[in-house]
Each structure stands twice: as C-alpha cells, then as structure tokens.
Design a protein around this motif. Sequence first.
Motif, PDB file in Angstrom:
ATOM      1  N   GLU A 123      40.205  28.371  35.979  1.00 23.61           N
ATOM      2  CA  GLU A 123      40.928  29.488  35.367  1.00 23.61           C
ATOM      3  C   GLU A 123      41.571  29.048  34.044  1.00 23.61           C
ATOM      4  O   GLU A 123      41.517  29.771  33.050  1.00 23.61           O
ATOM      5  CB  GLU A 123      42.009  30.007  36.321  1.00 23.61           C
ATOM      6  CG  GLU A 123      41.455  30.732  37.528  1.00 23.61           C
ATOM      7  CD  GLU A 123      42.555  31.150  38.499  1.00 23.61           C
ATOM      8  OE1 GLU A 123      43.737  31.262  38.087  1.00 23.61           O
ATOM      9  OE2 GLU A 123      42.219  31.373  39.676  1.00 23.61           O
ATOM     10  N   LEU A 124      42.159  27.853  34.055  1.00 22.17           N
ATOM     11  CA  LEU A 124      42.786  27.355  32.842  1.00 22.17           C
ATOM     12  C   LEU A 124      41.735  27.124  31.752  1.00 22.17           C
ATOM     13  O   LEU A 124      41.948  27.477  30.598  1.00 22.17           O
ATOM     14  CB  LEU A 124      43.554  26.055  33.123  1.00 22.17           C
ATOM     15  CG  LEU A 124      44.306  25.464  31.930  1.00 22.17           C
ATOM     16  CD1 LEU A 124      45.320  26.454  31.363  1.00 22.17           C
ATOM     17  CD2 LEU A 124      44.995  24.173  32.331  1.00 22.17           C
ATOM     18  N   LYS A 125      40.610  26.578  32.125  1.00 22.82           N
ATOM     19  CA  LYS A 125      39.536  26.340  31.154  1.00 22.82           C
ATOM     20  C   LYS A 125      39.093  27.650  30.520  1.00 22.82           C
ATOM     21  O   LYS A 125      38.949  27.745  29.301  1.00 22.82           O
ATOM     22  CB  LYS A 125      38.349  25.647  31.829  1.00 22.82           C
ATOM     23  CG  LYS A 125      37.227  25.321  30.861  1.00 22.82           C
ATOM     24  CD  LYS A 125      36.107  24.543  31.534  1.00 22.82           C
ATOM     25  CE  LYS A 125      35.034  24.176  30.524  1.00 22.82           C
ATOM     26  NZ  LYS A 125      34.017  23.283  31.078  1.00 22.82           N
ATOM     27  N   LEU A 126      38.916  28.684  31.339  1.00 22.58           N
ATOM     28  CA  LEU A 126      38.510  29.997  30.825  1.00 22.58           C
ATOM     29  C   LEU A 126      39.542  30.528  29.838  1.00 22.58           C
ATOM     30  O   LEU A 126      39.194  31.007  28.743  1.00 22.58           O
ATOM     31  CB  LEU A 126      38.297  30.976  31.986  1.00 22.58           C
ATOM     32  CG  LEU A 126      37.891  32.387  31.583  1.00 22.58           C
ATOM     33  CD1 LEU A 126      36.498  32.374  30.952  1.00 22.58           C
ATOM     34  CD2 LEU A 126      37.922  33.317  32.785  1.00 22.58           C
ATOM     35  N   LEU A 127      40.820  30.443  30.191  1.00 23.50           N
ATOM     36  CA  LEU A 127      41.876  30.919  29.299  1.00 23.50           C
ATOM     37  C   LEU A 127      41.899  30.129  27.986  1.00 23.50           C
ATOM     38  O   LEU A 127      42.016  30.715  26.905  1.00 23.50           O
ATOM     39  CB  LEU A 127      43.243  30.812  29.984  1.00 23.50           C
ATOM     40  CG  LEU A 127      43.531  31.833  31.072  1.00 23.50           C
ATOM     41  CD1 LEU A 127      44.815  31.476  31.804  1.00 23.50           C
ATOM     42  CD2 LEU A 127      43.633  33.231  30.482  1.00 23.50           C
ATOM     43  N   LEU A 128      41.783  28.816  28.090  1.00 21.54           N
ATOM     44  CA  LEU A 128      41.832  27.989  26.890  1.00 21.54           C
ATOM     45  C   LEU A 128      40.659  28.270  25.946  1.00 21.54           C
ATOM     46  O   LEU A 128      40.798  28.160  24.727  1.00 21.54           O
ATOM     47  CB  LEU A 128      41.847  26.503  27.261  1.00 21.54           C
ATOM     48  CG  LEU A 128      43.131  25.995  27.923  1.00 21.54           C
ATOM     49  CD1 LEU A 128      42.935  24.570  28.429  1.00 21.54           C
ATOM     50  CD2 LEU A 128      44.310  26.073  26.968  1.00 21.54           C
ATOM     51  N   MET A 129      39.522  28.632  26.510  1.00 21.21           N
ATOM     52  CA  MET A 129      38.334  28.830  25.681  1.00 21.21           C
ATOM     53  C   MET A 129      38.163  30.265  25.194  1.00 21.21           C
ATOM     54  O   MET A 129      37.335  30.522  24.317  1.00 21.21           O
ATOM     55  CB  MET A 129      37.091  28.374  26.446  1.00 21.21           C
ATOM     56  CG  MET A 129      37.104  26.860  26.683  1.00 21.21           C
ATOM     57  SD  MET A 129      35.658  26.255  27.535  1.00 21.21           S
ATOM     58  CE  MET A 129      34.432  26.383  26.239  1.00 21.21           C
ATOM     59  N   THR A 130      38.972  31.203  25.721  1.00 20.13           N
ATOM     60  CA  THR A 130      38.784  32.610  25.351  1.00 20.13           C
ATOM     61  C   THR A 130      40.010  33.266  24.707  1.00 20.13           C
ATOM     62  O   THR A 130      39.900  34.370  24.192  1.00 20.13           O
ATOM     63  CB  THR A 130      38.376  33.443  26.579  1.00 20.13           C
ATOM     64  OG1 THR A 130      39.418  33.367  27.570  1.00 20.13           O
ATOM     65  CG2 THR A 130      37.059  32.959  27.169  1.00 20.13           C
ATOM     66  N   GLN A 131      41.171  32.618  24.739  1.00 16.47           N
ATOM     67  CA  GLN A 131      42.392  33.251  24.258  1.00 16.47           C
ATOM     68  C   GLN A 131      42.961  32.533  23.038  1.00 16.47           C
ATOM     69  O   GLN A 131      42.785  31.327  22.876  1.00 16.47           O
ATOM     70  CB  GLN A 131      43.458  33.262  25.364  1.00 16.47           C
ATOM     71  CG  GLN A 131      43.024  33.925  26.653  1.00 16.47           C
ATOM     72  CD  GLN A 131      42.701  35.395  26.481  1.00 16.47           C
ATOM     73  OE1 GLN A 131      43.476  36.141  25.880  1.00 16.47           O
ATOM     74  NE2 GLN A 131      41.562  35.814  26.993  1.00 16.47           N
TER      75      GLN A 131
END
Length: 173
Positions: A123-131
């Motif tokens: 979840e953190l990886k997704l947030l870091l790469m999309t936000q």
Amino acid sequence: MASRKAGTRSKAAAKKRGSSNVFSMFEQSQIQEFKEAFSCIDQNRDGIITKSDLKETYMQLGKVNVKDEELEEMLKEGKGPINFTVFLSLFGEKLNGSDPEDSIVAAFKLLDPNGTGNVKKDELKLLLMTQADKFSDEEVEQMFAVTPIDVAGNIDYKSLCYIITHGDEKEDA
C-alpha cells in the motif's frame, strides 16, 4: 594559587563553549554560508543584526514597506542581541523545527486507522509511486532497503520515522 584560578577559568570557558553546541549542528560549509548571509544582513558591520540592518536588507531586496512591528518580532526571536552565534541558533531551530519525527508518525497514522503501528508495504509503495512527488520504483526500493519490514509485509512506521529523522545505524557502521 594562580594555576588553580587559571584551571577554574579554563573549565568555565570549556563549559561555556560546550553549552554553545550550535556549531556542531552544521557542517563547516554551511557555517560559512551562514556567515556570508549574516554579513549581508549586518549592514553596519558591527557584529549585531539590528532593526535598521533588517530594514536596509529588505530595501535592497525591493521590499520598502516593511512594518517596524514585523522587524521587532523577528528580533524578539533572538531573545537579545543577534550576533552570529544567535543567528546560527535561530537557523538551527528553524531548520530542525518542532520534532519532525512526530509529524511523520502523525502522517503515517492516517494510513493506520486501526492503530497497529504498521502499514502494508504494498500500500505504501502504491501511494509513493502515484501521489504528489511520485517516487520511481528504484527510489522506493532504496527506501525499503533500510525499512523494517516483517515477513507479512508490514512496515513498522515508528521505526521507519526514526530512521528518516536520525539515519540508519547500518549506514554509520
């Protein structure tokens, strides 16, 4: 007797220097940059930044209508005459601000509604790469290399915040 007095004086001087640990907060190159900035602001070159020094500096920067109250508020932050050491201390406080670790933990808590102290790695990886300022895959992997992640893929974000604000012990070794 004279040597005893000299010894007492040198201990007092060492103690005074030790309490002024502001110089250890910065690298030598940063201190030099702050000295240059201080010199630019200290218009009359007396070693103390005064209201007239600040006013003149603002005028040189094109801001002519600075209120005296604003300048006085700036000077009050020094809690006395602003010499170079006080100037450096003020920057140290501003750069370090309040405890950034607390701010980062508070941000992670938003991702942890159940208060477990963990966030999911994916979840953190997704947030870091999309936000916001998007991380690249390589940047995320660099971060995860020093991140405490358990076998289930959970990140202990309090430990991560400590690493972010204080550095990784592994890097120091």
